[in-house]
Design a protein around this motif. Structure first.
Motif, PDB file in Angstrom:
ATOM      1  N   SER A   1       0.831  -1.214   0.000  1.00 61.01           N
ATOM      2  CA  SER A   1       0.000   0.000   0.000  1.00 61.01           C
ATOM      3  C   SER A   1       0.859   1.255   0.000  1.00 61.01           C
ATOM      4  O   SER A   1       0.535   2.247  -0.669  1.00 61.01           O
ATOM      5  CB  SER A   1      -0.924   0.000   1.224  1.00 61.01           C
ATOM      6  N   SER A   2       1.967   1.216   0.727  1.00 61.98           N
ATOM      7  CA  SER A   2       2.869   2.373   0.737  1.00 61.98           C
ATOM      8  C   SER A   2       3.490   2.592  -0.635  1.00 61.98           C
ATOM      9  O   SER A   2       3.706   3.741  -1.056  1.00 61.98           O
ATOM     10  CB  SER A   2       3.972   2.163   1.776  1.00 61.98           C
TER      11      SER A   2
ATOM     12  N   PHE B   1      -4.760  10.249 -15.702  1.00 62.52           N
ATOM     13  CA  PHE B   1      -5.792   9.328 -15.245  1.00 62.52           C
ATOM     14  C   PHE B   1      -6.812  10.022 -14.353  1.00 62.52           C
ATOM     15  O   PHE B   1      -6.503  10.984 -13.652  1.00 62.52           O
ATOM     16  CB  PHE B   1      -5.168   8.187 -14.425  1.00 62.52           C
ATOM     17  N   VAL B   2      -8.021   9.472 -14.366  1.00 61.85           N
ATOM     18  CA  VAL B   2      -8.981   9.724 -13.296  1.00 61.85           C
ATOM     19  C   VAL B   2      -8.689   8.683 -12.231  1.00 61.85           C
ATOM     20  O   VAL B   2      -8.872   7.487 -12.441  1.00 61.85           O
ATOM     21  CB  VAL B   2     -10.430   9.579 -13.797  1.00 61.85           C
ATOM     22  N   LEU B   3      -8.175   9.133 -11.085  1.00 60.58           N
ATOM     23  CA  LEU B   3      -7.715   8.200 -10.057  1.00 60.58           C
ATOM     24  C   LEU B   3      -8.876   7.716  -9.202  1.00 60.58           C
ATOM     25  O   LEU B   3      -9.669   8.515  -8.693  1.00 60.58           O
ATOM     26  CB  LEU B   3      -6.673   8.857  -9.165  1.00 60.58           C
ATOM     27  N   VAL B   4      -8.941   6.373  -9.034  1.00 57.08           N
ATOM     28  CA  VAL B   4      -9.933   5.768  -8.150  1.00 57.08           C
ATOM     29  C   VAL B   4      -9.193   4.791  -7.231  1.00 57.08           C
ATOM     30  O   VAL B   4      -9.226   3.576  -7.425  1.00 57.08           O
ATOM     31  CB  VAL B   4     -11.042   5.043  -8.944  1.00 57.08           C
TER      32      VAL B   4
ATOM     33  N   VAL C   1      -7.487   1.388  -8.600  1.00 61.18           N
ATOM     34  CA  VAL C   1      -6.577   0.686  -7.698  1.00 61.18           C
ATOM     35  C   VAL C   1      -7.406  -0.048  -6.651  1.00 61.18           C
ATOM     36  O   VAL C   1      -8.170   0.575  -5.908  1.00 61.18           O
ATOM     37  CB  VAL C   1      -5.611   1.663  -7.004  1.00 61.18           C
ATOM     38  N   LEU C   2      -7.269  -1.367  -6.598  1.00 60.56           N
ATOM     39  CA  LEU C   2      -7.976  -2.182  -5.613  1.00 60.56           C
ATOM     40  C   LEU C   2      -6.951  -2.749  -4.642  1.00 60.56           C
ATOM     41  O   LEU C   2      -6.357  -3.808  -4.889  1.00 60.56           O
ATOM     42  CB  LEU C   2      -8.768  -3.297  -6.308  1.00 60.56           C
TER      43      LEU C   2
ATOM     44  N   THR D   1      -7.626   1.082 -16.548  1.00 62.92           N
ATOM     45  CA  THR D   1      -6.391   0.407 -16.144  1.00 62.92           C
ATOM     46  C   THR D   1      -6.567  -0.045 -14.701  1.00 62.92           C
ATOM     47  O   THR D   1      -6.903   0.759 -13.831  1.00 62.92           O
ATOM     48  CB  THR D   1      -5.182   1.350 -16.257  1.00 62.92           C
ATOM     49  N   LEU D   2      -6.334  -1.329 -14.470  1.00 62.04           N
ATOM     50  CA  LEU D   2      -6.594  -1.934 -13.165  1.00 62.04           C
ATOM     51  C   LEU D   2      -5.277  -2.278 -12.473  1.00 62.04           C
ATOM     52  O   LEU D   2      -4.390  -2.901 -13.061  1.00 62.04           O
ATOM     53  CB  LEU D   2      -7.442  -3.202 -13.337  1.00 62.04           C
ATOM     54  N   VAL D   3      -5.152  -1.860 -11.221  1.00 60.63           N
ATOM     55  CA  VAL D   3      -4.011  -2.219 -10.376  1.00 60.63           C
ATOM     56  C   VAL D   3      -4.554  -2.880  -9.118  1.00 60.63           C
ATOM     57  O   VAL D   3      -5.405  -2.306  -8.430  1.00 60.63           O
ATOM     58  CB  VAL D   3      -3.175  -0.979  -9.991  1.00 60.63           C
ATOM     59  N   THR D   4      -4.092  -4.088  -8.830  1.00 54.50           N
ATOM     60  CA  THR D   4      -4.500  -4.771  -7.613  1.00 54.50           C
ATOM     61  C   THR D   4      -3.300  -4.961  -6.701  1.00 54.50           C
ATOM     62  O   THR D   4      -2.164  -5.044  -7.147  1.00 54.50           O
ATOM     63  CB  THR D   4      -5.121  -6.150  -7.914  1.00 54.50           C
TER      64      THR D   4
END
Length: 701
Positions: A55-56, A72-75, A149-150, A181-184
């Motif tokens: 997470s950091s 990007f539109v950050l989520v 971002v999940l 764009t997906l970041v997990t």
């Protein structure tokens, strides 16, 4: 007016950014490339064990690269904090709602996109795929992308019970909506999460890019120990920092926990008191990480089983206990069919909590001497492992014994997994002679080759107990791969140079330690041309003996007919090495970390044939003769073929053979020893980095 005490800067368990963020530069660069610098942004999985800084890493990336807010539109969402627990439908409704709010907050969107966004979520149920397609098409026309971002993605099943259909819905979003764009971020890869849940949704298939967050590099770990305290006006001594780094195993959360406790309790105490306090507090501090886990394991009667697994392997565990541990997710099966805990950190904590005396033997004295950067034992004190010392400590493990010997940080705690030795009656007994190692490193010279190898790794190396019938000296250490696999590594050098001595040593190491991979690491003479420079690493895809063949007389002239009997490395290793020829950023970091003046050429890796001979060469003619028969020759040296042949002949199946030798000269009349230390350094460093990053691909579980 009394001065307020300094603020405790250590915050274990929280996201850290800015001046509290240390290390992870390679991961940050990789994330930036995948999201911003590549032609098309990639979906990314960030994978790492518990509290390792995933997470950091995300938070620091978003802080450091402000331009990501423009692109990007950050989520950014945390599944453990931003979502109300419920069904899979509840999860997706909240997800779409967060995306809608983020898009609507952008001032530059036109009214048409704003209207589509406003009506994206229906009063009940989920938006249709048609409605989602229309929304993302409008985003694409507006030249906007959503970076979703999940974080804590493990909770997708634990909290929301996402089933196969839900994962397919998420896969459809990632695979079909170009502006998304997906970041997990998760402890396990999505592939493992899907497999454990019995799914075949193949979300992992559309997210092939991984960034593995493992332990910190030692230098970054030292900074994390030292710098936050220094900002508050508190200076940790070198001895204290080294002990914290070793006790923590370079794990960032453990470092913060140790440092926070020490800052609060002993920021104004002398070094010896700080060391004693660390020694006695470490078991409790580490245990706080896994209190809930231990309570649950004890509740179900499984604590002793997992302690036995960590200490002795899975062969002494009842089948029923093993099945229950696997079902709870605390253990997994490796590729050899053996069970292990899901994280080396759990091994570390179990070892400490199961026997607190393992740490109390470390630094319970008040006398420390430091010479040349290494801890020295005072001559007047008892020897480490002396029966009287061990007996007194075992009788009262919490008592500070002022006359006991001080062990170096290398001995502070047995490494995570597996141990080099076992504990019997409070004394460390080395049983490595009868155990297996993953990697055997063979060097031709003790200085500088073996010395540079022993400088690698996150924990100091230890000399293994000698065998009465083997005069060789072996050193044991550990590497940790990007997936958290802890590799046992043994290294040695023969008593003399040359193929015979190297072949004998290699054969002994293969028979005794049964490694999966044998690495020959050291220095060599490069062949001029091909962009090769001092320090460049030569990784042969084929080794041969250029002195093997037949001498005959033809027209009263000596004629040599070579018969080199070349040996090729395995195809998968050759393929990986060829890919690494293009990874200049890894090599650049190695060059930058050299503490002296590096060569003035860009550090490169060269893959090709490497010739071995019986003599040191300092003339061009022998090299030209060999090159006549080997057009793509990259270098010559004296040992690699002997080690490679020993691997092939000693056992079946043979261990994989890897050779990395760096250019220290070009076998010409100007041959000097000036670049030997730099060449030995680059070879040892690249060997470690390559094994850490490629091991799980070369030996998949």
């Amino acid at each position: 007016m009394q001065k307020a005490p300094p603020r405790n800067p250590y915050v274990p368990g929280r996201r850290v950014t800015g001046q509290m963020f240390y290390g992870r530069e390679a991961e940050l660069s990789r994330l930036r490339y995948l999201l911003q610098d590549s032609l098309h942004p990639h979906h990314v999985q960030i994978v790492g064990e518990i509290r390792s800084g995933k997470s950091s890493l995300i938070a620091e990336f978003l802080r450091r690269h402000g331009d990501v807010h423009v692109q990007f539109v950050l989520v950014p969402l945390d599944l453990s904090a931003h979502f109300r627990i419920g069904t899979a439908q509840d999860f997706f409704r909240q997800l779409v709602e967060y995306i809608s709010q983020a898009v609507e907050s952008r001032s530059e969107i036109d009214e048409q996109l704003r209207e589509v966004t406003r009506h994206l979520l229906p009063p009940a149920g989920l938006p249709s795929l048609q409605r989602l397609h229309r929304f993302f098409d409008q985003l694409e026309r507006a030249c906007l992308r959503v970076l979703l971002v999940l974080d804590e993605f493990d909770y997708s099943i634990e909290l929301f019970k996402l089933d196969e259909q839900a994962f397919k819905y998420l896969r459809h979003m990632a695979d079909n909506f170009a502006p998304l764009t997906l970041v997990t971020s998760s402890r396990r890869s999505i592939f493992d999460i899907e497999c454990d849940a019995g799914m075949s949704s193949n979300l992992a298939g559309v997210m092939p890019e991984h960034i593995y967050v493992s332990l910190l590099e030692p230098d970054a770990a030292r900074l994390l120990c030292r710098e936050p305290a220094q900002h508050e006006g508190v200076i940790w001594e070198h001895d204290v920092v080294e002990l914290m780094v070793t006790l923590s195993g370079c794990h960032p959360c453990l470092i913060q926990r140790l440092a926070r406790h020490l800052f609060f309790e002993a920021r104004e105490s002398p070094a010896v008191e700080r060391i004693a306090m660390l020694t006695h507090a470490a078991p409790r501090i580490f245990g706080e990480l896994f209190d809930d886990m231990e309570r649950r394991l004890r509740k179900f009667g499984l604590w002793s089983a997992i302690v036995e697994l960590v200490r002795s392997g899975d062969r002494f565990i009842e089948h029923a206990d093993r099945d229950r541990l696997e079902r709870f997710g605390y253990i997994v099966v490796d590729k050899d069919g053996h069970y292990r805990t899901f994280t080396p950190l759990l091994d570390h904590v179990v070892n400490v909590r199961a026997d607190s005396r393992m740490i109390s033997h470390v630094a319970s004295a008040v006398l420390l001497k430091e010479q040349d950067g290494a801890f020295e034992q005072p001559e007047t004190n008892p020897r480490v492992g002396d029966e009287t010392t061990v007996a007194s400590e075992a009788a009262n493990p919490t008592e500070q014994v002022s006359t006991a010997a001080v062990m170096s940080p290398a001995s502070a705690i047995p490494p995570a997994r597996p141990n080099l030795g076992s504990v019997e009656g409070g004394a460390v007994v080395n049983d490595a002679a009868n155990d297996r190692f993953d990697v055997a490193i063979v060097c031709a010279l003790r200085t500088p080759e073996l010395k540079k190898v022993l400088d690698t790794g996150t924990t100091p190396w230890r000399e293994l107990d000698s065998e009465p019938d083997d005069p060789a000296t072996y050193h044991g250490g550990f590497y940790t791969t990007l997936k958290g696999t802890v590799l046992r590594v043994v290294a040695a050098a023969p008593s003399q140079m040359g193929m015979p001595a190297t072949a004998v040593l290699t054969a002994k190491m293969v028979r005794r330690f049964r490694p999966k991979l044998v690495a020959m690491v050291g220095i060599a003479a490069g062949v001029s041309g091909g962009g090769r420079g001092f320090g460049d690493i030569l990784a042969p895809d084929c080794t041969f003996d250029y002195g093997a063949g037949k001498w005959s007389s033809v027209d009263n002239k000596l004629h040599f007919s070579p018969d080199p009997n070349p040996i090729n490395i395995v195809p998968v290793l050759r393929s990986r090495l060829k890919d690494w020829e293009l990874k200049g950023e890894r090599l650049a970091r190695i060059r930058e970390r050299w503490q002296d003046q590096p060569a003035d050429t860009v550090l490169r890796l060269h893959v090709g044939p490497l010739g071995s001979g019986a003599a040191v060469v300092s003339a061009q003619q022998p090299v030209a003769t060999v090159r006549d028969h080997w057009r793509k020759l990259i270098g010559i040296e004296m040992e690699a073929y002997g080690a490679h042949l020993a691997c092939q002949e000693v056992c079946n199946p043979p261990p994989m053979f890897l050779c990395m030798k760096s250019v220290c000269d070009f076998a010409d009349p100007e041959k000097k020893d000036d670049w030997q230390h730099y060449a030995a350094y680059t070879a040892a460093q690249l060997c470690q980095v390559f094994l850490v990053e490629e091991w799980d691909r070369l030996f998949p579980r």
